[in-house]
Design a protein around this motif. Structure first.
Motif, PDB file in Angstrom:
ATOM      1  N   LYS A  19       3.876  21.010  23.912  1.00 16.98           N
ATOM      2  CA  LYS A  19       4.144  21.062  25.881  1.00 16.98           C
ATOM      3  C   LYS A  19       5.341  21.312  26.828  1.00 16.98           C
ATOM      4  O   LYS A  19       5.703  22.791  27.148  1.00 16.98           O
ATOM      5  CB  LYS A  19       3.088  20.118  26.807  1.00 16.98           C
ATOM      6  N   GLU A  20       6.485  20.720  26.797  1.00 18.85           N
ATOM      7  CA  GLU A  20       7.209  20.619  27.340  1.00 18.85           C
ATOM      8  C   GLU A  20       8.865  21.971  27.328  1.00 18.85           C
ATOM      9  O   GLU A  20       9.179  22.491  27.578  1.00 18.85           O
ATOM     10  CB  GLU A  20       8.336  19.401  26.968  1.00 18.85           C
ATOM     11  N   THR A  23       6.006  25.768  27.647  1.00 11.56           N
ATOM     12  CA  THR A  23       6.194  26.214  29.142  1.00 11.56           C
ATOM     13  C   THR A  23       7.547  26.301  29.424  1.00 11.56           C
ATOM     14  O   THR A  23       7.854  26.925  30.076  1.00 11.56           O
ATOM     15  CB  THR A  23       5.209  24.666  29.070  1.00 11.56           C
ATOM     16  N   LYS A  24       8.641  25.678  29.335  1.00 14.29           N
ATOM     17  CA  LYS A  24       9.802  25.863  29.958  1.00 14.29           C
ATOM     18  C   LYS A  24      10.416  26.991  29.575  1.00 14.29           C
ATOM     19  O   LYS A  24      10.782  26.977  30.262  1.00 14.29           O
ATOM     20  CB  LYS A  24      10.981  23.940  29.672  1.00 14.29           C
ATOM     21  N   THR A  40       4.448  24.447  34.499  1.00 12.44           N
ATOM     22  CA  THR A  40       4.514  24.986  33.517  1.00 12.44           C
ATOM     23  C   THR A  40       3.206  24.561  33.298  1.00 12.44           C
ATOM     24  O   THR A  40       3.186  24.681  32.504  1.00 12.44           O
ATOM     25  CB  THR A  40       5.800  23.505  32.900  1.00 12.44           C
ATOM     26  N   ASP A  41       2.363  23.693  34.213  1.00  9.93           N
ATOM     27  CA  ASP A  41       0.623  23.011  33.693  1.00  9.93           C
ATOM     28  C   ASP A  41       0.009  24.753  33.384  1.00  9.93           C
ATOM     29  O   ASP A  41      -0.848  24.529  32.525  1.00  9.93           O
ATOM     30  CB  ASP A  41      -0.080  22.287  33.982  1.00  9.93           C
ATOM     31  N   GLU A  44       0.230  26.238  29.876  1.00  6.08           N
ATOM     32  CA  GLU A  44      -0.192  25.271  28.048  1.00  6.08           C
ATOM     33  C   GLU A  44      -1.016  26.735  27.895  1.00  6.08           C
ATOM     34  O   GLU A  44      -1.074  26.746  26.430  1.00  6.08           O
ATOM     35  CB  GLU A  44      -1.126  24.344  29.056  1.00  6.08           C
ATOM     36  N   GLU A  84      11.496  19.918  22.049  1.00  3.17           N
ATOM     37  CA  GLU A  84      11.618  19.237  23.166  1.00  3.17           C
ATOM     38  C   GLU A  84       9.930  18.906  22.494  1.00  3.17           C
ATOM     39  O   GLU A  84       8.536  20.298  23.347  1.00  3.17           O
ATOM     40  CB  GLU A  84      11.928  20.191  24.423  1.00  3.17           C
TER      41      GLU A  84
END
Length: 220
Positions: A19-20, A23-24, A40-41, A44, A84
Motif C-alpha cells: 500500500k505505502e 499509493t505514494k 492516499t487511502d 488503494e 515500501e
C-alpha cells in the motif's frame, strides 16, 4: 478439492502489502500531472489492476496521459516505492510448505516482470518460485487473462485442472475463469468482500492461515 499441481500467486495484496509504496507513487504521479490527491487511502484501488486501467478509470486519463502518468509513477516507484512493502504474516511458511509438498509455484502479476523479480529477490522468496510472470514495461501482456495463458503455455504437460490462481482482486478471478482454471479469492488484500464474491472464485479465504489449511490440510 481438485488435485492442484501448479499454484499461481498474485503479488500485490496476496503475497505482500504494497500500500505505502504504490499509493505514494500514484500520488506523486498525479501531482506531476497537476492533480492534488492528499488522501492516499483513496488510491488503494490502484493496487492490483494494470496502472493504465486505473488511471483511465479513476482519473479519466486518455492513452497518452496514462503513459505519462505511468512514467512519473515509475520514477518514484523504482527509487523508493518498490521497497515500501511488507510480506503478509506466514507467507514464507506457506511457500516453504507448498514447495516441500511438491507444488510448482509461479508468480502471476500485472506488475512489470522486472519489478516483480526484484521484489521477490528483496523478500528472499526466489527459491520458492519456478517462474515469475508479469507485464511488459511497454504495457503489453498486462491483463491477468494474458498472463495466466502465458504461464499455461509454459506447462503444456499439465491439464487445466492442475492449475489454480490465487489473488485478491476480481481481475485475478476473471482471468482464471477466462482461461478455464480454478481460483482462490483472498479477502485479506485489497479487493472488498463484495468484489471477490461477485467474481465467483472457486474458493474464498479470509487469511493466510485459512489459505494454508485449504491448500495443505493435514500436511502441516
Amino acid at each position: 478439492m481438485a488435485e492442484y499441481k501448479i499454484i499461481l500467486f498474485d503479488l500485490d495484496g496476496t503475497l505482500s502489502d504494497p500500500k505505502e509504496g504504490i499509493t505514494k507513487s500514484v500520488q506523486y504521479a498525479l501531482a506531476k500531472m497537476g492533480m492534488v490527491e492528499p488522501d492516499t487511502d483513496r488510491l488503494e484501488t490502484f493496487i492490483g489492476p494494470p496502472l493504465q486501467v486505473s488511471f483511465a478509470e479513476y482519473y479519466g486519463f486518455d492513452e497518452k496521459e496514462s503513459i505519462r502518468a505511468i512514467d512519473f509513477y515509475r520514477e518514484r516507484f523504482k527509487e523508493k516505492g518498490m521497497f515500501e512493502n511488507v510480506l503478509y504474516p506466514n507467507i514464507s511458511f506457506l511457500l516453504e510448505a507448498l514447495e516441500e509438498s511438491g507444488f510448482v509455484l509461479v508468480v502471476a502479476t500485472s506488475k512489470p516482470t522486472v519489478f516483480a523479480e526484484e521484489l521477490i529477490k528483496y523478500f528472499e522468496l526466489e527459491k520458492y518460485f519456478q517462474l515469475i510472470v508479469g507485464s511488459d514495461l511497454d504495457g503489453t501482456r498486462s491483463s491477468k487473462t494474458e498472463i495466466i495463458q502465458y504461464i499455461l503455455d509454459k506447462y503444456t504437460d499439465y491439464k487445466h485442472s492442475n492449475f489454480v490462481m490465487i489473488g485478491d482482486r476480481k481481475h485475478d478471478i476473471i482471468g482464471a475463469k477466462n482461461i478455464g482454471i480454478d481460483s482462490i479469492g483472498v479477502t485479506y488484500g485489497y479487493g472488498s468482500q463484495e468484489e471477490i464474491r461477485g467474481a465467483e472464485p472457486t474458493y474464498i479465504v479470509s487469511s493466510v492461515d485459512h489459505l494454508i489449511g485449504l491448500l495443505l490440510g493435514s500436511r502441516v
